[in-house]
Design a protein around this motif. Structure first.
Motif, PDB file in Angstrom:
ATOM      1  N   UNK A  47     -19.948   5.817  32.302  1.00  0.00           N
ATOM      2  CA  UNK A  47     -19.893   5.628  33.754  1.00  0.00           C
ATOM      3  C   UNK A  47     -20.949   6.481  34.457  1.00  0.00           C
ATOM      4  N   UNK A  48     -22.141   6.548  33.865  1.00  0.00           N
ATOM      5  CA  UNK A  48     -23.197   7.376  34.447  1.00  0.00           C
ATOM      6  C   UNK A  48     -23.825   6.737  35.684  1.00  0.00           C
ATOM      7  N   UNK A  49     -23.521   5.456  35.926  1.00  0.00           N
ATOM      8  CA  UNK A  49     -23.980   4.784  37.138  1.00  0.00           C
ATOM      9  C   UNK A  49     -22.755   4.323  37.937  1.00  0.00           C
ATOM     10  N   UNK A  50     -22.853   4.298  39.258  1.00  0.00           N
ATOM     11  CA  UNK A  50     -21.724   3.832  40.070  1.00  0.00           C
ATOM     12  C   UNK A  50     -21.360   2.382  39.764  1.00  0.00           C
ATOM     13  N   UNK A  51     -20.105   2.080  39.939  1.00  0.00           N
ATOM     14  CA  UNK A  51     -19.614   0.716  39.748  1.00  0.00           C
ATOM     15  C   UNK A  51     -20.371  -0.265  40.644  1.00  0.00           C
ATOM     16  N   UNK A  52     -20.759  -1.397  40.098  1.00  0.00           N
ATOM     17  CA  UNK A  52     -21.400  -2.462  40.878  1.00  0.00           C
ATOM     18  C   UNK A  52     -20.287  -3.303  41.505  1.00  0.00           C
ATOM     19  N   UNK A  53     -19.813  -2.863  42.640  1.00  0.00           N
ATOM     20  CA  UNK A  53     -18.654  -3.475  43.280  1.00  0.00           C
ATOM     21  C   UNK A  53     -18.960  -4.890  43.764  1.00  0.00           C
ATOM     22  N   UNK A  54     -20.144  -5.078  44.313  1.00  0.00           N
ATOM     23  CA  UNK A  54     -20.494  -6.383  44.879  1.00  0.00           C
ATOM     24  C   UNK A  54     -20.471  -7.481  43.825  1.00  0.00           C
ATOM     25  N   UNK A  55     -20.797  -7.110  42.587  1.00  0.00           N
ATOM     26  CA  UNK A  55     -20.805  -8.099  41.505  1.00  0.00           C
ATOM     27  C   UNK A  55     -19.570  -8.001  40.621  1.00  0.00           C
ATOM     28  N   UNK A  56     -18.518  -7.349  41.150  1.00  0.00           N
ATOM     29  CA  UNK A  56     -17.191  -7.315  40.534  1.00  0.00           C
ATOM     30  C   UNK A  56     -17.188  -6.684  39.139  1.00  0.00           C
ATOM     31  N   UNK A  57     -17.980  -5.638  38.971  1.00  0.00           N
ATOM     32  CA  UNK A  57     -17.991  -4.924  37.701  1.00  0.00           C
ATOM     33  C   UNK A  57     -16.650  -4.215  37.487  1.00  0.00           C
ATOM     34  N   UNK A  58     -16.089  -4.333  36.305  1.00  0.00           N
ATOM     35  CA  UNK A  58     -14.827  -3.679  35.957  1.00  0.00           C
ATOM     36  C   UNK A  58     -15.129  -2.324  35.302  1.00  0.00           C
ATOM     37  N   UNK A  59     -15.597  -1.378  36.073  1.00  0.00           N
ATOM     38  CA  UNK A  59     -15.984  -0.073  35.548  1.00  0.00           C
ATOM     39  C   UNK A  59     -14.765   0.817  35.328  1.00  0.00           C
ATOM     40  N   UNK A  60     -14.884   1.747  34.397  1.00  0.00           N
ATOM     41  CA  UNK A  60     -13.803   2.685  34.109  1.00  0.00           C
ATOM     42  C   UNK A  60     -13.463   3.500  35.357  1.00  0.00           C
ATOM     43  N   UNK A  61     -14.482   3.848  36.137  1.00  0.00           N
ATOM     44  CA  UNK A  61     -14.284   4.677  37.329  1.00  0.00           C
ATOM     45  C   UNK A  61     -13.594   3.937  38.464  1.00  0.00           C
ATOM     46  N   UNK A  62     -13.443   2.619  38.347  1.00  0.00           N
ATOM     47  CA  UNK A  62     -12.750   1.868  39.399  1.00  0.00           C
ATOM     48  C   UNK A  62     -11.253   2.141  39.398  1.00  0.00           C
ATOM     49  N   UNK A  63     -10.710   2.499  38.225  1.00  0.00           N
ATOM     50  CA  UNK A  63      -9.256   2.673  38.086  1.00  0.00           C
ATOM     51  C   UNK A  63      -8.861   4.050  37.565  1.00  0.00           C
ATOM     52  N   UNK A  64      -9.849   4.890  37.285  1.00  0.00           N
ATOM     53  CA  UNK A  64      -9.589   6.218  36.742  1.00  0.00           C
ATOM     54  C   UNK A  64     -10.423   7.240  37.501  1.00  0.00           C
ATOM     55  N   UNK A  65      -9.960   8.483  37.522  1.00  0.00           N
ATOM     56  CA  UNK A  65     -10.673   9.509  38.275  1.00  0.00           C
ATOM     57  C   UNK A  65     -10.488  10.874  37.610  1.00  0.00           C
ATOM     58  N   UNK A  66     -11.468  11.743  37.825  1.00  0.00           N
ATOM     59  CA  UNK A  66     -11.417  13.084  37.247  1.00  0.00           C
ATOM     60  C   UNK A  66     -12.222  14.030  38.125  1.00  0.00           C
ATOM     61  N   UNK A  67     -11.545  14.604  39.109  1.00  0.00           N
ATOM     62  CA  UNK A  67     -12.225  15.510  40.019  1.00  0.00           C
ATOM     63  C   UNK A  67     -11.769  16.941  39.849  1.00  0.00           C
ATOM     64  N   UNK A  68     -12.076  17.750  40.845  1.00  0.00           N
ATOM     65  CA  UNK A  68     -11.619  19.141  40.882  1.00  0.00           C
ATOM     66  C   UNK A  68     -10.617  19.358  42.005  1.00  0.00           C
ATOM     67  N   UNK A  69     -10.279  18.275  42.736  1.00  0.00           N
ATOM     68  CA  UNK A  69      -9.526  18.383  43.970  1.00  0.00           C
ATOM     69  C   UNK A  69      -8.054  18.691  43.835  1.00  0.00           C
ATOM     70  N   UNK A  70      -7.368  18.801  44.967  1.00  0.00           N
ATOM     71  CA  UNK A  70      -5.962  19.207  44.989  1.00  0.00           C
ATOM     72  C   UNK A  70      -4.995  18.181  44.424  1.00  0.00           C
ATOM     73  N   UNK A  71      -5.432  16.930  44.274  1.00  0.00           N
ATOM     74  CA  UNK A  71      -4.544  15.892  43.741  1.00  0.00           C
ATOM     75  C   UNK A  71      -5.221  15.134  42.605  1.00  0.00           C
ATOM     76  N   UNK A  72      -4.385  14.633  41.693  1.00  0.00           N
ATOM     77  CA  UNK A  72      -4.844  13.915  40.511  1.00  0.00           C
ATOM     78  C   UNK A  72      -4.356  12.474  40.578  1.00  0.00           C
ATOM     79  N   UNK A  73      -5.165  11.548  40.112  1.00  0.00           N
ATOM     80  CA  UNK A  73      -4.769  10.138  40.098  1.00  0.00           C
ATOM     81  C   UNK A  73      -3.777   9.892  38.970  1.00  0.00           C
ATOM     82  N   UNK A  74      -2.608   9.330  39.325  1.00  0.00           N
ATOM     83  CA  UNK A  74      -1.584   8.980  38.342  1.00  0.00           C
ATOM     84  C   UNK A  74      -1.700   7.513  37.957  1.00  0.00           C
ATOM     85  N   UNK A  75      -1.801   6.651  38.954  1.00  0.00           N
ATOM     86  CA  UNK A  75      -1.897   5.220  38.682  1.00  0.00           C
ATOM     87  C   UNK A  75      -2.593   4.515  39.830  1.00  0.00           C
ATOM     88  N   UNK A  76      -3.220   3.404  39.507  1.00  0.00           N
ATOM     89  CA  UNK A  76      -3.957   2.630  40.492  1.00  0.00           C
ATOM     90  C   UNK A  76      -3.733   1.141  40.261  1.00  0.00           C
TER      91      UNK A  76
END
Length: 525
Positions: free
Chosen positions: A166-195
């Motif tokens: 996922x070294x490039x952003x998801x190509x949303x306009x062309x409906x790319x099913x990228x890993x980063x569209x449904x998963x996340x890994x930040x440093x922030x106060x909240x973590x993604x459980x499900x999408x």
């Protein structure tokens, strides 16, 4: 008084049980975040949701001022160099340490063609790792709003992105099913459980968060509810605790309910209309062989046929501020009345302009409009259709969810469209470069969906983007506004207000960028 161990444990269990109930925030709005990839879609709800997970080097406080984030300090060493010291001991949600490598990677990822923040990231120059906790930015030219641009680039994990291709952003306009569209890994106060797109997004508090959370929210459950009546019923019944976008027409009734609180204020967001001025023939029009929107008289006729006061009072219930300037806040126009002034509503003048342009009988055209993005968006478009009918412009209204709408615009698959623009930045640069300029590389003119070409305006903006003298730059900004307004490249409507509605036991901070920050939310009993 002595307590037995069993009694103490029972009290503790009951206390934790009560807190667990109180610390879940259930909230809603009409739309849904577009993606969990933080660079793929530059859309407000998407950005605000991702900000609970990802962070910036420089953050904003409750009044939108700059404060330390993943960087603890910074300094400018000359006009073309910035140096940032990074926060020690920060880890991503997967446990990997945050370092300068992640900063360099994130800025470069944000510059990719599929990134919608490339226009901002390009203003940061070239990032360079000095050591694990020091990053240097070397600029090609002066950037008078460097920190504003930096506050648009979320920091991602280089290792995590590489691991998941996922070294490039998801190509949303062309409906790319990228890993980063449904998963996340930040440093922030909240973590993604499900999408689950258009169904539910669940977050949980990050137990290893480096910062302080003022609120008590342990779990966040977001459920999009498109229908206004259904969304308000969910709030009144307690099914949800908070609604980001209560309909203006329902505010008075909601204020009468003692279980509900309304907090409101102007948002840094302007809503406007754009027109295809690039094609020689419109895609969706009854006019063949030419494009009526290439004629400034037609564009001005549409503008002057809009009774903006009726929209403000009857449709928006006063929850809007009409403007003649396409910029999110009047601060961006320096509150200049000449810039802010609208063309007058004048039906006779509009009819004459149409006749002079060769369209006395008008024409038919499709208006693309979102139905779950801006306050009353579809109803505004319906109202515009009825107003433009008075100058014989027959509108075919094509309203759709924003998940379909924005990819359509990104492909320039439109003849006439609605757009809103705003956020935490009030400086006009972040409106001028993506919206006013000719379409080019690195995000320049990306949101110029009408694809007009105005070389004079483009040159003026390019010059203002690197002007370091604030007095000279202010004069340049005014000239840009007046040049754009005279050409009627867009038709301004209003800056919308943002009323938020919540259960009475919910405490939160209402910000002008319309971001609900979970770290400041407290849910009481």
């Amino acid at each position: 008084m002595k307590r037995t161990l069993n009694t103490t444990l029972l009290i503790a269990a009951l206390t934790l049980s009560g807190l667990a109930q109180a610390q879940t925030l259930k909230w809603s709005s009409a739309g849904d975040p577009q993606t969990m990839d933080p660079y793929s879609q530059n859309e407000n709800l998407t950005n605000a949701t991702n900000h609970q997970i990802y962070e910036f080097l420089v953050e904003r406080d409750k009044t939108l001022g700059f404060v330390p984030g993943l960087a603890t300090e910074w300094k400018q060493e000359g006009p073309l160099k910035w140096v940032f010291k990074l926060r020690k001991g920060v880890k991503f949600h997967d446990g990997k340490p945050f370092t300068a490598d992640d900063v360099v990677f994130s800025v470069n990822r944000a510059l990719e063609k599929t990134s919608q923040i490339a226009a901002y990231a390009s203003g940061l120059g070239t990032p360079k790792k000095i050591d694990d906790l020091t990053v240097e930015f070397n600029l090609a030219q002066v950037n008078p709003i460097f920190l504003d641009h930096l506050n648009t680039v979320f920091i991602m994990s280089k290792a995590w992105c590489e691991e998941h291709k996922a070294t490039k952003p998801q190509d949303f306009a062309n409906k790319e099913e990228a890993y980063t569209a449904f998963n996340a890994n930040g440093t922030g106060p909240y973590m993604l459980v499900s999408r689950q797109p258009d169904v539910k997004t669940v977050l949980k508090r990050n137990p290893n968060y480096w910062g302080k959370l003022e609120g008590n929210v342990q779990e966040v459950v977001y459920t999009p509810i498109k229908n206004d009546a259904t969304r308000m019923a969910a709030l009144i019944s307690g099914e949800v605790d908070f609604v980001l976008d209560p309909p203006p027409r329902d505010l008075e009734k909601l204020r009468e309910n003692k279980q509900i609180k309304i907090v409101e204020g102007p948002e840094n967001r302007v809503v406007f209309i754009g027109m295809d001025q690039g094609r020689d023939e419109l895609l969706y029009s009854s006019v063949k062989g030419k494009n009526p929107f290439k004629d400034v008289r037609v564009r001005q006729a549409l503008y002057q046929a809009i009774d903006i006061e009726t929209i403000k009072t009857k449709l928006m219930n006063g929850q809007a501020s009409p403007t003649g300037a396409i910029v999110p806040s009047a601060l961006g126009s320096n509150n200049d009345p000449q810039v802010e002034k609208r063309l007058p509503y004048d039906l006779k003048a509009a009819q004459k302009l149409m006749a002079d342009a060769g369209y006395p009988e008008g024409f038919e055209v499709t208006l693309d409009c979102p139905n779950n993005r801006y306050i009353n968006d579809e109803r505004i478009c319906q109202t515009l259709a009825s107003m433009w009918a008075r100058i014989n412009v027959k509108i075919r209204l094509n309203a759709m969810p924003k998940s379909t709408y924005f990819p359509k615009l990104e492909k320039l698959d439109t003849s006439l469209y609605m757009l809103g623009w705003g956020g935490s930045i009030t400086d006009p640069e972040t409106t001028f470069t993506p919206i006013y300029r000719n379409r080019g590389d690195k995000g320049v003119g990306f949101y110029n969906y009408g694809n007009y070409k105005d070389d004079k305006l483009d040159e003026m903006i390019a010059a203002s983007s690197k002007e370091g003298d604030p007095v000279k730059r202010r004069a340049m900004i005014k000239e840009i506004f007046l040049t754009h307004n005279a050409a009627v490249h867009h038709i301004p409507l209003h800056r919308q207000f943002i009323p938020w509605a919540a259960r009475a036991n919910v405490q939160f901070v209402h910000r002008a960028d319309n971001w609900l920050e979970m770290r400041w939310v407290t849910v009481g009993k």
